[in-house]
Design an enzyme around this catalytic site. Structure first.
Site, mmCIF file in Angstrom:
data_model
loop_
_atom_site.group_PDB
_atom_site.id
_atom_site.type_symbol
_atom_site.label_atom_id
_atom_site.label_comp_id
_atom_site.label_asym_id
_atom_site.label_seq_id
_atom_site.Cartn_x
_atom_site.Cartn_y
_atom_site.Cartn_z
ATOM 1 N N TYR A 225 0.841 -1.202 0.000
ATOM 2 C CA TYR A 225 0.000 0.000 0.000
ATOM 3 C C TYR A 225 0.879 1.256 0.000
ATOM 4 O O TYR A 225 0.701 2.162 -0.825
ATOM 5 C CB TYR A 225 -0.918 -0.013 1.215
HETATM 6 P P1 NAI Z 1 -13.282 2.105 0.080
HETATM 7 O O1 NAI Z 1 -12.868 0.696 0.248
HETATM 8 O O2 NAI Z 1 -14.419 2.626 0.864
HETATM 9 O O3 NAI Z 1 -13.541 2.412 -1.477
HETATM 10 C C1 NAI Z 1 -12.666 1.979 -2.474
HETATM 11 C C2 NAI Z 1 -13.482 1.591 -3.684
HETATM 12 O O4 NAI Z 1 -12.580 1.174 -4.706
HETATM 13 C C3 NAI Z 1 -14.437 0.404 -3.412
HETATM 14 O O5 NAI Z 1 -15.752 0.741 -3.781
HETATM 15 C C4 NAI Z 1 -13.875 -0.703 -4.282
HETATM 16 O O6 NAI Z 1 -14.856 -1.559 -4.809
HETATM 17 C C5 NAI Z 1 -13.177 0.101 -5.379
HETATM 18 N N1 NAI Z 1 -12.209 -0.721 -6.081
HETATM 19 C C6 NAI Z 1 -11.304 -1.590 -5.555
HETATM 20 N N2 NAI Z 1 -10.618 -2.184 -6.532
HETATM 21 C C7 NAI Z 1 -11.102 -1.697 -7.705
HETATM 22 C C8 NAI Z 1 -10.799 -1.938 -9.062
HETATM 23 N N3 NAI Z 1 -9.867 -2.822 -9.419
HETATM 24 N N4 NAI Z 1 -11.468 -1.258 -9.998
HETATM 25 C C9 NAI Z 1 -12.443 -0.365 -9.662
HETATM 26 N N5 NAI Z 1 -12.788 -0.102 -8.399
HETATM 27 C C10 NAI Z 1 -12.114 -0.760 -7.421
HETATM 28 O O7 NAI Z 1 -11.978 2.961 0.369
HETATM 29 P P2 NAI Z 1 -11.784 4.529 0.576
HETATM 30 O O8 NAI Z 1 -11.358 4.728 1.946
HETATM 31 O O9 NAI Z 1 -12.908 5.293 0.024
HETATM 32 O O10 NAI Z 1 -10.504 4.752 -0.344
HETATM 33 C C11 NAI Z 1 -10.533 5.528 -1.515
HETATM 34 C C12 NAI Z 1 -9.113 5.914 -1.880
HETATM 35 O O11 NAI Z 1 -8.587 6.712 -0.826
HETATM 36 C C13 NAI Z 1 -8.193 4.711 -2.022
HETATM 37 O O12 NAI Z 1 -7.315 4.917 -3.095
HETATM 38 C C14 NAI Z 1 -7.455 4.714 -0.709
HETATM 39 O O13 NAI Z 1 -6.199 4.110 -0.819
HETATM 40 C C15 NAI Z 1 -7.354 6.184 -0.412
HETATM 41 N N6 NAI Z 1 -7.125 6.517 0.977
HETATM 42 C C16 NAI Z 1 -8.005 6.104 1.942
HETATM 43 C C17 NAI Z 1 -7.748 6.392 3.260
HETATM 44 C C18 NAI Z 1 -8.653 5.956 4.361
HETATM 45 O O14 NAI Z 1 -8.240 6.010 5.520
HETATM 46 N N7 NAI Z 1 -9.871 5.530 4.072
HETATM 47 C C19 NAI Z 1 -6.546 7.147 3.655
HETATM 48 C C20 NAI Z 1 -5.716 7.523 2.568
HETATM 49 C C21 NAI Z 1 -6.005 7.221 1.283
#
Ligand code: NAI
Length: 240
Positions: A147
Site C-alpha cells: 500500500y
Molecule cells: P473504500 O474501500 O471505501 O472504497 C474503495 C473503492 O474502490 C471500493 O468501492 C472498491 O470496490 C473500489 N475498487 C477496488 N478495486 C477496484 C478496481 N480494481 N477497480 C475499480 N474499483 C475498485 O476505500 P476509501 O477509503 O474510500 O478509499 C478511496 C481511496 O482513498 C483509495 O485509493 C485509498 O487508498 C485512499 N485513501 C483512503 C484512506 C482511508 O483512511 N480511508 C486514507 C488515505 C487514502
C-alpha cells in the site's frame, strides 16, 4: 461565483464507496455530469439516481477502461479513488499476489484512467485529474509495504504527469489523506488503527466529505496555478 463554470463530465473511480462515493455525490451536486465507476456492481447501482451514469469497471484492465471512456464520451475531470489496502503484514509474509494486486489497482489503475483520457483533455485544452494518494505514501506505514509503495508511486506519477500536460490546460494533482472513516478501514487491524490515529494531532478520523471538498476544488477552474502537487488532508499528521 460557482466553482465549476461549465457543464463538465467527471469520471470518478472507486465511486461505490467511501471517498469516491463522496466525491461523485459532491461533483454531481455541483452540476457536473458524473460517470461513477467501480468494480462492485450492487453498491454502484445505489448511486445511479444521483449521477449521470454508472459503470462496472476494473481499473486494472486497460481495455475495459478505454471502453468505459468511449461509452462516457469526452471526460474533463478524473478522480482516481479506486484502491485497496492490500496485505497488512511484514514484507517477509506478504504474498506475491497481494503485492501485485495492490500495485495493479492503486498504481496501474491510476495510470490507466489518465492514459485513456489525456488525449481528449489535451485536444480540448482543459482537464483536471485528482489522484487519491495517502500519507502512507509519504511516510510509509509499517506492515503496509504494498500500500505504502503504491501510494508513493502515485505521488511520483502525479508529479511527473503534472508537468507534462499543464501547458495544454490539464492540471494533475494528488491528495494525501491520513485515516478517513470509510469501509476501507473496517478490516484494519486494531493495532494499526491505533498507530495511525496516534499520529494525528487532531485525534480523530477524517470524513469522506472533507476529502470531497478538497477534491472538488482541485477538479475546478478555481484550481488554476497548481499542478503536480500533493495536498495533505491529515488532521495535522503531515509535516512536509
Ligand atoms: P473504500 O474501500 O471505501 O472504497 C474503495 C473503492 O474502490 C471500493 O468501492 C472498491 O470496490 C473500489 N475498487 C477496488 N478495486 C477496484 C478496481 N480494481 N477497480 C475499480 N474499483 C475498485 O476505500 P476509501 O477509503 O474510500 O478509499 C478511496 C481511496 O482513498 C483509495 O485509493 C485509498 O487508498 C485512499 N485513501 C483512503 C484512506 C482511508 O483512511 N480511508 C486514507 C488515505 C487514502
Amino acid at each position: 461565483m460557482p466553482r465549476h463554470l461549465d457543464k463538465r463530465t467527471a469520471l470518478v473511480t472507486g465511486a461505490a464507496s467511501g471517498i469516491g462515493r463522496a466525491c461523485a455525490a459532491r461533483l454531481a451536486a455541483e452540476g457536473l455530469r458524473v460517470a461513477a465507476a467501480d468494480v462492485q456492481a450492487d453498491p454502484l447501482e445505489q448511486l445511479a439516481e444521483d449521477v449521470a451514469s454508472v459503470h462496472v469497471l476494473d481499473v486494472t484492465d486497460y481495455g475495459a477502461v478505454q471502453a468505459t471512456v468511449a461509452e462516457i464520451g469526452p471526460v474533463d475531470v478524473v478522480v482516481n479513488s479506486a484502491g485497496i489496502i492490500g496485505p497488512q503484514l511484514p514484507i517477509w509474509e506478504v504474498p506475491l499476489e497481494g503485492w501485485e494486486r495492490t500495485l495493479a489497482v492503486n498504481l496501474t489503475g491510476t495510470f490507466n484512467t489518465i492514459k485513456a483520457t489525456m488525449d481528449g483533455m489535451r485536444q480540448r485544452g482543459w482537464g483536471r485529474i485528482v489522484n487519491i494518494a495517502s500519507i502512507a505514501g509519504k511516510e510509509g506505514n509499517p506492515n503496509m509495504v504494498a500500500y505504502s509503495a503504491s501510494k508513493a508511486a502515485v505521488i511520483g506519477l502525479t508529479k511527473s504527469v503534472g508537468k507534462e500536460a499543464c501547458t495544454d490546460g490539464v492540471l494533475v494533482n494528488a491528495v494525501a489523506p491520513a485515516v478517513i472513516s470509510t469501509p476501507m478501514n473496517a478490516d484494519t487491524e486494531p493495532d494499526m488503527m491505533e498507530y495511525m490515529l496516534s499520529k494525528i494531532p487532531m485525534r480523530r478520523l477524517g470524513l469522506p466529505d472533507e476529502v470531497a471538498e478538497l477534491v472538488s476544488w482541485l477538479a475546478s477552474d478555481a484550481c488554476a496555478f497548481s499542478t503536480g502537487a500533493v495536498y495533505d488532508i491529515s488532521g495535522g499528521r503531515a509535516t512536509y
